[in-house]
Design an enzyme around this catalytic site. Sequence first.
Site, mmCIF file in Angstrom:
data_model
loop_
_atom_site.group_PDB
_atom_site.id
_atom_site.type_symbol
_atom_site.label_atom_id
_atom_site.label_comp_id
_atom_site.label_asym_id
_atom_site.label_seq_id
_atom_site.Cartn_x
_atom_site.Cartn_y
_atom_site.Cartn_z
ATOM 1 N N ILE A 222 31.578 26.933 42.505
ATOM 2 C CA ILE A 222 30.352 26.421 41.878
ATOM 3 C C ILE A 222 30.653 25.126 41.116
ATOM 4 C CG2 ILE A 222 28.634 26.934 40.083
ATOM 5 C CD1 ILE A 222 28.823 29.918 41.032
ATOM 6 N N ASP A 241 39.835 21.646 34.702
ATOM 7 C CA ASP A 241 40.275 22.954 35.222
ATOM 8 C C ASP A 241 41.723 23.155 34.786
ATOM 9 O OD1 ASP A 241 40.655 25.339 36.916
ATOM 10 O OD2 ASP A 241 38.834 24.684 37.931
ATOM 11 N N ASP A 264 43.672 24.121 30.030
ATOM 12 C CA ASP A 264 43.189 25.499 29.940
ATOM 13 C C ASP A 264 42.192 25.526 28.775
ATOM 14 O OD1 ASP A 264 42.847 28.151 29.185
ATOM 15 O OD2 ASP A 264 44.877 28.729 29.780
ATOM 16 N N GLY A 292 35.085 30.425 34.433
ATOM 17 C CA GLY A 292 34.870 31.838 34.131
ATOM 18 C C GLY A 292 35.729 32.682 35.049
ATOM 19 N N LEU A 299 36.198 50.890 32.357
ATOM 20 C CA LEU A 299 36.657 50.820 30.966
ATOM 21 C C LEU A 299 37.829 51.772 30.698
ATOM 22 C CD1 LEU A 299 36.122 49.348 28.367
ATOM 23 C CD2 LEU A 299 34.261 50.931 27.880
ATOM 24 N N TYR A 355 33.284 41.487 31.492
ATOM 25 C CA TYR A 355 32.561 40.360 32.087
ATOM 26 C C TYR A 355 31.075 40.401 31.699
ATOM 27 C CZ TYR A 355 31.017 37.232 35.925
ATOM 28 O OH TYR A 355 30.472 36.210 36.674
ATOM 29 N N LYS A 359 28.882 37.558 29.670
ATOM 30 C CA LYS A 359 27.775 36.845 30.321
ATOM 31 C C LYS A 359 26.448 37.124 29.598
ATOM 32 C CE LYS A 359 30.365 34.833 33.318
ATOM 33 N NZ LYS A 359 30.564 33.373 33.274
ATOM 34 N N THR A 390 31.487 32.386 47.191
ATOM 35 C CA THR A 390 32.652 31.628 46.709
ATOM 36 C C THR A 390 33.884 32.523 46.805
ATOM 37 O OG1 THR A 390 32.570 32.385 44.415
ATOM 38 C CG2 THR A 390 31.218 30.466 44.949
HETATM 39 P P1 NAD Z 1 35.761 30.352 41.034
HETATM 40 O O1 NAD Z 1 36.789 31.405 40.766
HETATM 41 O O2 NAD Z 1 35.614 29.791 42.404
HETATM 42 O O3 NAD Z 1 35.952 29.143 40.000
HETATM 43 C C1 NAD Z 1 36.195 29.315 38.621
HETATM 44 C C2 NAD Z 1 37.059 28.146 38.154
HETATM 45 O O4 NAD Z 1 37.316 28.296 36.743
HETATM 46 C C3 NAD Z 1 38.427 28.120 38.855
HETATM 47 O O5 NAD Z 1 38.660 26.848 39.444
HETATM 48 C C4 NAD Z 1 39.394 28.422 37.745
HETATM 49 O O6 NAD Z 1 40.658 27.785 37.900
HETATM 50 C C5 NAD Z 1 38.650 27.905 36.526
HETATM 51 N N1 NAD Z 1 39.172 28.492 35.303
HETATM 52 C C6 NAD Z 1 39.478 29.802 35.092
HETATM 53 N N2 NAD Z 1 40.026 29.941 33.876
HETATM 54 C C7 NAD Z 1 40.063 28.719 33.307
HETATM 55 C C8 NAD Z 1 40.532 28.224 32.068
HETATM 56 N N3 NAD Z 1 41.087 29.048 31.172
HETATM 57 N N4 NAD Z 1 40.427 26.898 31.811
HETATM 58 C C9 NAD Z 1 39.882 26.065 32.718
HETATM 59 N N5 NAD Z 1 39.424 26.469 33.919
HETATM 60 C C10 NAD Z 1 39.516 27.785 34.208
HETATM 61 O O7 NAD Z 1 34.396 30.994 40.526
HETATM 62 P P2 NAD Z 1 32.880 30.590 40.841
HETATM 63 O O8 NAD Z 1 32.341 31.621 41.736
HETATM 64 O O9 NAD Z 1 32.768 29.163 41.214
HETATM 65 O O10 NAD Z 1 32.223 30.850 39.391
HETATM 66 C C11 NAD Z 1 31.885 29.827 38.482
HETATM 67 C C12 NAD Z 1 31.108 30.448 37.320
HETATM 68 O O11 NAD Z 1 29.939 31.104 37.815
HETATM 69 C C13 NAD Z 1 31.898 31.511 36.548
HETATM 70 O O12 NAD Z 1 31.609 31.381 35.172
HETATM 71 C C14 NAD Z 1 31.340 32.813 37.093
HETATM 72 O O13 NAD Z 1 31.474 33.867 36.167
HETATM 73 C C15 NAD Z 1 29.891 32.441 37.348
HETATM 74 N N6 NAD Z 1 29.260 33.321 38.355
HETATM 75 C C16 NAD Z 1 29.643 33.299 39.673
HETATM 76 C C17 NAD Z 1 29.013 34.139 40.589
HETATM 77 C C18 NAD Z 1 29.362 34.163 42.063
HETATM 78 O O14 NAD Z 1 28.723 34.924 42.813
HETATM 79 N N7 NAD Z 1 30.298 33.374 42.541
HETATM 80 C C19 NAD Z 1 28.025 35.013 40.151
HETATM 81 C C20 NAD Z 1 27.664 35.021 38.809
HETATM 82 C C21 NAD Z 1 28.295 34.160 37.925
#
Ligand code: NAD
Length: 449
Positions: A222, A241, A264, A292, A299, A355, A359, A390
Amino acid sequence: MNDYLVQLSNNTVARRGLKMIGAPTPLALARASGPYQEKPLQGKRLLFAGNGFLAAAAKTALTQAGAVIGDPAQAGEEDRFDGIVFDASGVQQPSDLRALYEAFHPIMLRLAENSRVVVLTGLPEAAKTSGEAACRRGIEGFTRSVAKEIGKRGSTANLLYVAQDAEDRLVMPLRFFLSEHSTYVDGQAVRVTAAAKAPSPLPLSHTLADKTAIVTGAAGGIGAATVRRLAAEGAHVICVDIPPTQETLDAIAKDIGGSALALDVTADEAPAQLSRFVAERGGVDIVVHNAGVTRDRTLAYMKADLWEQTIAINLEAILRIDAQLQQDNNLNAQGRIVCLSSIAGIAGNAGQTNYGLTKAALIGYVEAEAPRLAARGITINAVAPGFIETSMTARMPFVMREGARRLTSLSQGGQPEDVAELICFLATPGASGINGNTVRVCGQSLVGA
Ligand code: NAD
């Protein structure tokens, strides 16, 4: 990640076979192929109905966007409509609701594939009587139900609750919700108010020219799509990132003419480092808190470190970064903050207590911050994706993945670009009326619906 069923459904022979066995046949969704245009609704034939305090402003916005407002009584039997806009802000009592039936009933079977329905009404809490408030809230149930009826044809329906003094804020929301930029945003109720100052003049294309944006998690699915979308609107994007992604980050930043900053977000120094970085560019206009992680365990079996890590990345880092940017005066007036929540934060999810907590916390955070930031024309909103194709969702077991894709009104998962479209819309100057909202981009997923 490809959805085999979408591919099969769009082959005529295979589609017939799928129908015979009663399998879902999701339509290939129409998506915008570039940035915002001056006339994004050019040539779209819309029905406009209803009459209240929003009708005049909405009609002007539609015709300026290039839409053709058609009259179903004059149209031929075979003519199709690309959408309906219904102004329900004049509805005051139950008997007035008949107007919804009269407008929608004759046209439901004459909506084209990938059509758009947008219903407008006033804020329930601003209604003069409890009956009027009930009707306004009822219109949300109507809109969500319409969305469920038209979803199998790739069409969507959304509601805008609009404050009495906010009709001038409708231009960009109408363009977004009626165009192919909002493909996977379905069954949503969004509040539009005049709390945060509107920019003037309002840019309708190249909307983020001269803006600086930060996107965290920019190397992920995303995040990378968001970076590209914001850059396409003219923003300079700082792609953030973790250090192991440096190579990917550099490539993305180079591609879009932005900057890469490997850090980070949970590191002690991260907020100050980010703040110093944007100070050199005259501050930041758009912050997308997208980084994220999921660290799933029920749990009973969850280790403390998984719990801690999820809270630190998904929640604490966001609060610290925003606080630092504001403390250093590096968050510019008219700024935009977008936090990535999730439908798991709305509905909860087994195995995701950590999580789901973070959220949901972001929903509380944007609601609390919105009125505080509005004074400087800044808005803060949350985007709650459903199932998006993704690497995060590729890790799900097959049966769960299939369930998540199909239990939506559009019978398929979303693409990272769909989320990027919603984030980008909320980041535009024209979204000044949307503040403190959580908008789902989930194809009207049944989870939490
Ligand atoms: P992804 O795993 O493809 O990308 C997440 C990115 O965050 C990664 O590149 C990772 O390296 C980076 N990251 C993780 N920890 C980090 C840190 N400490 N510092 C800097 N960067 C860090 O995930 P995505 O699917 O692209 O999700 C993006 C966001 O959307 C997230 O917050 C996720 O919770 C939210 N989300 C995604 C979905 C889905 O279906 N993919 C659904 C609901 C919410």
